[in-house]
Design a protein around this motif. Sequence first.
Motif, PDB file in Angstrom:
ATOM      1  N   TRP A   1       0.830  -1.210   0.000  1.00 14.08           N
ATOM      2  CA  TRP A   1       0.000   0.000   0.000  1.00 14.08           C
ATOM      3  C   TRP A   1       0.869   1.266   0.000  1.00 14.08           C
ATOM      4  CZ3 TRP A   1      -5.353  -0.544   2.450  1.00 14.08           C
ATOM      5  CH2 TRP A   1      -6.093   0.650   2.370  1.00 14.08           C
TER       6      TRP A   1
ATOM      7  N   ARG B   1      -5.396  -1.563  -7.447  1.00 13.78           N
ATOM      8  CA  ARG B   1      -5.564  -2.538  -6.366  1.00 13.78           C
ATOM      9  C   ARG B   1      -6.931  -3.214  -6.353  1.00 13.78           C
ATOM     10  NH1 ARG B   1      -0.366  -3.609  -5.469  1.00 13.78           N
ATOM     11  NH2 ARG B   1       0.802  -1.735  -4.909  1.00 13.78           N
TER      12      ARG B   1
ATOM     13  N   ILE C   1      -4.756  -7.223  -0.597  1.00  8.98           N
ATOM     14  CA  ILE C   1      -4.918  -5.771  -0.724  1.00  8.98           C
ATOM     15  C   ILE C   1      -6.163  -5.452  -1.542  1.00  8.98           C
ATOM     16  CG2 ILE C   1      -3.516  -5.424  -2.818  1.00  8.98           C
ATOM     17  CD1 ILE C   1      -2.383  -2.888  -1.420  1.00  8.98           C
TER      18      ILE C   1
END
Length: 301
Positions: free
Chosen positions: A110, A223, A232
């Motif tokens: 992230w 994502r 994720i």
Amino acid sequence: MPLSPEQQAEIDAQRAQSHQTLRATAPGMEQHLYTAHPVLDHGFIRVIDYMGDDEAICQAARVSYGRGTKSVSNDEGLIRYLMRHWHSTPFEMCEIKLHVKLPVFVARQWIRHRTANVNEYSARYSILDREFYIPSPDHLNAQSVVNNQGRGEALSGEEADRVLRYLRDDAMRAYDHYEEMISDDGQQGLARELARMNLPANIYTQWYWKVDLHNLLHFLRLRADAHAQYEIRVYADALCKITADWVPFAYRAFEDYRLGGATLSGKALDCLRRMLKGEEVTQETSGMSKGEWREFEGVIG
């Protein structure tokens, strides 16, 4: 997703408060404020604050004041135009601040999205909780044979049981040693900033993450994609639902042009034109590599 009584009390107290404001609010986002949306086994996402809405995007694009002179239908058309032509700055007028609880290895993926403001729970000052992400059996996969970054078929039987046992046992053993090292009971106790190095990457951390809408949509485009890592992607999926309630016009345009759209290279467009003219095009005559051709076939079906 276990919330402690103290955390739940804090959320209840925040949601019970009401504030008068002259600034624009998004009714859909107001419903999400402070609520913890569960993700994975111990994680969550909750909205702490936000600024702007669909009207703010249009206002910035027109550099007008108030609501301007355009109708709501024109607002959606303008937002679709901005999204279609890859304009960015009007979408930067909206911001969101999130509280996220996530495994460390997900956080390291992230954090590669560097266009945000982040403040993470510090294991130098505080003690991390004994909480680890353990995949469910249906998300315990072998290495993909066609994609070095992806997963293949799910593990099964004795192998799956053994892997899950290793993940649980190793995480617990590492945390036992972590607690033992930092303890000052009968010893000096190792500094927390050193002891944390022994903790596994599936332990949970937390952070506050503030980002503008343009960069949030870029995050979601990558994502929330089917090729993103599952751990994720589920966070991105939860964020998609929140964003759709926050800026419905912008999200519908994003869903159409980014999530549901495709970008073709010059070679791919040339192949498509040749196909439309009735020519039989193969990977060998396309000028594309095997990987590019496979992706092209995936786009055109």
